[in-house]
Write a protein that holds these residues in place. Structure first.
Motif, PDB file in Angstrom:
ATOM      1  N   ASP A 149      30.656  42.680  35.232  1.00 34.48           N
ATOM      2  CA  ASP A 149      31.486  43.079  34.101  1.00 34.48           C
ATOM      3  C   ASP A 149      32.638  43.912  34.632  1.00 34.48           C
ATOM      4  OD1 ASP A 149      32.450  43.490  31.564  1.00 34.48           O
ATOM      5  OD2 ASP A 149      31.100  45.175  31.150  1.00 34.48           O
ATOM      6  N   LEU A 150      33.843  43.343  34.612  1.00 42.16           N
ATOM      7  CA  LEU A 150      35.022  44.020  35.137  1.00 42.16           C
ATOM      8  C   LEU A 150      35.944  44.519  34.036  1.00 42.16           C
ATOM      9  CD1 LEU A 150      35.860  41.638  38.103  1.00 42.16           C
ATOM     10  CD2 LEU A 150      34.551  43.754  38.146  1.00 42.16           C
TER      11      LEU A 150
ATOM     12  N   PRO B 214      38.497  44.745  31.312  1.00 39.87           N
ATOM     13  CA  PRO B 214      39.569  43.881  30.789  1.00 39.87           C
ATOM     14  C   PRO B 214      39.822  42.634  31.641  1.00 39.87           C
ATOM     15  CG  PRO B 214      40.494  45.875  31.775  1.00 39.87           C
ATOM     16  CD  PRO B 214      39.003  46.035  31.755  1.00 39.87           C
ATOM     17  N   LEU B 215      39.319  42.606  32.856  1.00 43.45           N
ATOM     18  CA  LEU B 215      39.500  41.439  33.711  1.00 43.45           C
ATOM     19  C   LEU B 215      38.496  40.332  33.426  1.00 43.45           C
ATOM     20  CD1 LEU B 215      40.209  43.211  37.121  1.00 43.45           C
ATOM     21  CD2 LEU B 215      41.861  42.212  35.541  1.00 43.45           C
ATOM     22  N   GLY B 216      37.520  40.619  32.599  1.00 44.85           N
ATOM     23  CA  GLY B 216      36.524  39.618  32.249  1.00 44.85           C
ATOM     24  C   GLY B 216      35.226  39.835  32.996  1.00 44.85           C
ATOM     25  N   SER B 217      34.368  38.828  32.950  1.00 41.57           N
ATOM     26  CA  SER B 217      33.080  38.930  33.642  1.00 41.57           C
ATOM     27  C   SER B 217      32.867  37.666  34.487  1.00 41.57           C
ATOM     28  CB  SER B 217      31.938  39.113  32.644  1.00 41.57           C
ATOM     29  OG  SER B 217      31.920  38.045  31.726  1.00 41.57           O
ATOM     30  N   PRO B 218      33.332  37.702  35.718  1.00 44.82           N
ATOM     31  CA  PRO B 218      33.138  36.537  36.593  1.00 44.82           C
ATOM     32  C   PRO B 218      31.679  36.412  37.029  1.00 44.82           C
ATOM     33  CG  PRO B 218      34.144  38.313  37.818  1.00 44.82           C
ATOM     34  CD  PRO B 218      34.069  38.761  36.385  1.00 44.82           C
TER      35      PRO B 218
END
Length: 111
Positions: A51-52, A54-58
């Motif tokens: 979980d990053l 605002p960068l999303g969750s790769p």
């Protein structure tokens, strides 16, 4: 190596090829053994979701760590080969026997 010689190569390399190869072997070995310690099989893979914010969750697979280790081993080995070729050429240059001397010796032996 071909452009600058062995001295230039030694100045340019920041990390020795042995360390790159060794760290790759370590990463690959650890990524193979960790699943066994966790109760799984050797080289068993799992997917991790990061979980990053605002960068999303790769999502990443644990096989990526093993692949990265193998990549480091290959890069380290290639750098060691370049270094070995450079040492061989440097040693033959400092031995004093030029290619003309070798050609002359071969013709004298064949006569």
């Amino acid at each position: 190596y071909a452009a600058g010689g062995m001295d230039e190569l030694e100045r340019a390399e920041r990390i020795s090829p042995w360390r790159i190869l060794g760290s790759g072997l370590f990463v690959a070995g650890v990524s193979a053994i960790v699943p066994v310690i966790a109760g799984g099989e050797v080289l068993q893979t799992a997917k991790l979701a990061l979980d990053l914010g605002p960068l999303g969750s790769p999502k990443i697979s644990t096989a990526t760590f093993f692949d990265s280790g193998v990549y480091l081993v290959v890069v380290g080995l290639i750098l060691m080969v370049f270094e070995a070729f450079g040492l061989r050429t440097t040693e033959s240059d400092t031995s004093g026997a030029g290619s003309d001397d070798v050609a002359t010796e071969r013709t004298e032996v064949s006569q």
